[in-house]
Design an enzyme around this catalytic site. Structure first.
Site, PDB file in Angstrom:
ATOM      1  CG  ASP A   1      18.776  48.768 -24.911  1.00 31.89           C
ATOM      2  OD1 ASP A   1      18.111  47.855 -24.376  1.00 31.89           O
ATOM      3  OD2 ASP A   1      18.896  49.893 -24.392  1.00 31.89           O
TER       4      ASP A   1
ATOM      5  CG  HIS B   1      20.962  45.067 -23.148  1.00 30.93           C
ATOM      6  ND1 HIS B   1      20.545  46.272 -22.602  1.00 30.93           N
ATOM      7  CD2 HIS B   1      22.305  45.164 -23.296  1.00 30.93           C
ATOM      8  CE1 HIS B   1      21.605  47.061 -22.440  1.00 30.93           C
ATOM      9  NE2 HIS B   1      22.685  46.409 -22.865  1.00 30.93           N
TER      10      HIS B   1
END
Length: 394
Positions: free
Chosen positions: A217, A240
């Protein structure tokens, strides 16, 4: 030797002895309190006893976790302590292999209201593969826990720490002031769900330098109420990217201000530097942000503002984001984009982004065709060479 010289020498020797004996007596080794370095025996109570003994010391104290593997369940280290405290880890701390052992607590290791403290070294392995498998299977799973959390901390240093395989976030700061984080490594597989690396919320005066984050993430997640946050020399990817938000989760929300991300490298991430907010009313804002001296290597969205954030694309809000974004500078950002649209500045329909500065941007599409840019309600200034061509409204 005169009597005064002899007295001075004796006094020096005595003070030196007192200093050395005090220093040695103020090391609280978790093994002395019953911890077993076998990775099987539950050492939670021993860790807590060592902390409590060190915390009431009148002198600077050290909690020592020696070489070995120590099994620790959910634990809270509560402050403030009487004196400066170092939590020194030479070994490895592991979580229970059964992810259900945490219940709904939300935390594995929590430092609550500590001050003048340092966390130094060691590996923290949450062993979350079973939890990830549960999440991916669609079964009913516990909410998950953050690996290392600091709540309401002040004047803290974190250095040389490695966190592996977290259930949720690896390291989180909430309501903290003056925290220096350096040379940490946060690692989880790129396909592990919601394993944010470093998260900050409602905190001021935080620095993150010289660190590596490889997760499933956000490498760094910057939440509401974050002010005066400096990130430098970050190696991010997989993951991310660095994200401000998501914002506008609630109507009454604190803003994000004075954030700098500099001298960092993003490799194979789904985003580079991102600001994201839900399309709903909010009192929040983003102001005075600097993204500078960054290298993108095969990054899907190197520069992105998304004020219609809704990752599941189901049940998305249909309002316009109330988050006001202003004074954001992108300077000297270079590298390759994995998608043709290298810059995407999609701002709120009712609250345009203002004061955006693009300066010396060189992003190329790695498929050989020219990269493109997209803007919606984004206003600002272009300086130097901008590639792809800027779409900002003046």
């Amino acid at each position: 030797m005169t009597k005064s010289n002899i007295a001075s020498a004796l006094l020096f020797t005595l003070l030196t002895f007192i200093d050395v004996s005090t220093s040695s007596s103020n090391v609280f080794n978790v093994v002395s309190f019953g911890a077993k370095p076998d990775g099987v025996t539950d050492s939670t109570a021993a860790f807590l006893k060592a902390w409590q003994a060190a915390c009431v010391s009148a002198y600077s104290a050290t909690v020592m976790v020696p070489i070995g593997t120590f099994l620790v369940k959910g634990i809270t280290f509560t402050g403030p302590c009487k004196s400066k405290l170092k939590f020194q880890v030479a070994g490895t701390v592991v979580a229970p292999a059964d992810y259900r052992a945490f219940g709904n607590s939300g935390y594995w290791i929590l430092f609550n209201r500590v001050s003048k403290m340092s966390l130094v070294g060691g590996t923290f392995d949450a062993r979350a593969s079973g939890f990830w498998a549960c999440r991916k299977s669609g079964q009913s799973c516990p909410p998950g826990v953050r690996s290392i959390t600091f709540n309401g901390a002040k004047d803290v240093t974190i250095s040389g720490v490695k966190s592996m395989n977290s259930q949720m976030s690896h390291m989180t700061l909430k309501g903290c002031t003056n925290v220096a984080v350096r040379n940490i490594k946060l690692v989880a597989p790129g396909n592990s769900p919601n394993t944010d690396g470093f998260g900050v919320q409602d905190s001021t005066g935080v620095t993150l330098t010289g660190s590596t984050v490889q997760t499933g993430d956000d490498c760094v997640s910057i939440g509401p109420g974050t002010r005066n946050f400096l990130i430098s020399k970050l190696n991010c990817g997989p993951g991310h990217g660095v994200s401000i938000g998501s914002l506008a989760k609630q109507l009454n929300e604190a803003g994000v201000e004075n954030v700098t991300v500099s001298n960092s490298v993003f490799t194979g991430t789904t985003n580079g530097v991102r600001i994201k907010s839900w399309a709903r009313a909010s009192t929040g804002f983003v102001n005075k942000v600097f993204f500078q001296n960054l290298i993108m290597k095969n990054v899907q969205n190197p520069i992105i503002i998304d004020q219609n954030y809704c990752p599941t694309h189901q049940g998305c809000p249909t309002e316009h984001s109330g988050v006001k974004i202003s004074q954001v500078t992108y300077r000297n950002i270079q590298g390759t984009s994995a998608t043709q649209q290298a810059m995407n500045l999609a701002c709120s329909k009712t609250n345009p982004c203002t004061g955006i500065t693009l300066q010396d941007i060189k992003l190329t599409y790695n498929k050989g065709t020219p990269a493109t840019s997209y803007c919606f309600n984004a206003r600002g200034t272009n300086l130097g060479v901008i590639q792809p061509t800027s779409c900002l409204n003046r």
